[in-house]
Design a protein around this motif. Structure first.
Motif, short mmCIF file in Angstrom:
data_model
loop_
_atom_site.label_atom_id
_atom_site.label_comp_id
_atom_site.label_asym_id
_atom_site.label_seq_id
_atom_site.Cartn_x
_atom_site.Cartn_y
_atom_site.Cartn_z
N SER A 25 0.81 -1.22 0.00
CA SER A 25 0.00 0.00 0.00
C SER A 25 0.84 1.26 0.00
CB SER A 25 -0.97 0.00 1.18
OG SER A 25 -0.28 -0.04 2.41
N SER A 26 2.08 1.18 0.42
CA SER A 26 2.95 2.36 0.40
C SER A 26 3.50 2.66 -1.00
CB SER A 26 4.10 2.21 1.39
OG SER A 26 5.00 1.20 0.99
N GLN A 27 3.52 1.67 -1.88
CA GLN A 27 4.13 1.85 -3.20
C GLN A 27 3.50 2.96 -4.03
OE1 GLN A 27 7.14 0.46 -4.07
NE2 GLN A 27 6.91 0.02 -1.90
N PRO A 28 2.17 3.07 -4.12
CA PRO A 28 1.62 4.19 -4.91
C PRO A 28 1.99 5.55 -4.32
CG PRO A 28 -0.13 2.64 -4.27
CD PRO A 28 1.13 2.17 -3.63
N LEU A 29 2.10 5.63 -3.01
CA LEU A 29 2.47 6.89 -2.36
C LEU A 29 3.92 7.25 -2.69
CD1 LEU A 29 0.87 6.14 1.12
CD2 LEU A 29 -0.07 7.63 -0.66
N ILE A 30 4.78 6.26 -2.64
CA ILE A 30 6.19 6.48 -2.95
C ILE A 30 6.36 6.87 -4.42
CG2 ILE A 30 8.43 5.30 -3.16
CD1 ILE A 30 7.54 3.69 -0.61
N ARG A 31 5.63 6.18 -5.31
CA ARG A 31 5.71 6.52 -6.74
C ARG A 31 5.24 7.95 -7.00
NH1 ARG A 31 4.11 1.10 -7.35
NH2 ARG A 31 1.91 1.68 -7.57
N ALA A 32 4.34 8.45 -6.15
CA ALA A 32 3.84 9.83 -6.30
C ALA A 32 4.76 10.85 -5.63
CB ALA A 32 2.43 9.94 -5.73
N GLY A 33 5.88 10.38 -5.06
CA GLY A 33 6.88 11.29 -4.52
C GLY A 33 6.89 11.46 -3.02
#
Length: 163
Positions: free
Chosen positions: A142-150
């Motif tokens: 679940s953290s991956q989309p947040l990380i990809r968004a910066g």
């Protein structure tokens, strides 16, 4: 970070059971407030936003709420940081509770996406909240989309298992 250890036949197991399966929403707010007050003693101005690990909309419709949202709302009050759902669980996979470590990671891979795929979270420090961490598979996915968004991510859960 976790507020406490999860152990069977303890008060924390009973509280989390009441929150997730018995509809006792007030427990989530209360646990979140307690945890937020603890965190406020050590972290000030650390995060811009609080968000949660989502549950699939079918599960949320059946339960009536996401228990992690309630915890995050309590933390938001105690920390004076806005809470905003940022991710959605796009794929409804089977429960993690009876899966081993590797099966848990496989089960949640690519399950999550941003609610607003065009949103930039560059230079945002986000506190990602969930109820229990076992292997970390759901939190990692679940953290991956947040990380990809910066975004920079910190993680807080009410309980951690000793697995």
């Amino acid at each position: 970070m976790s507020y406490t250890w999860f152990q069977k036949d303890t008060a924390i197991q009973e509280l989390l059971h009441q929150l997730k399966y018995e509809g006792n929403e007030a427990i989530g707010l209360l646990l979140g407030e307690y945890y937020g007050k603890e965190l406020s003693q050590y972290f000030f101005g650390e995060w811009d936003l609080i968000t949660t690990v989502p549950i699939h909309y079918k599960k949320q419709r059946k339960r009536g709420y996401n228990q992690s949202d309630l915890i995050a709302e309590g933390m938001s009050l105690a920390l004076n940081i806005p809470f905003e759902p940022l991710i959605v669980k796009a794929v409804n996979k089977k429960s993690q509770t009876k899966k081993d470590r590797l099966e848990r990671f496989d089960n949640v891979e690519s399950s999550f996406q941003l609610l607003n795929p065009n949103r930039s979270l560059r230079d945002k420090n986000i506190l990602l909240v969930d109820d229990v961490v076992t292997t970390g598979a759901t939190l990692q996915a679940s953290s991956q989309p947040l990380i990809r968004a910066g975004a920079e991510i910190s993680i807080a859960t009410i309980a951690a298992t000793r697995s």
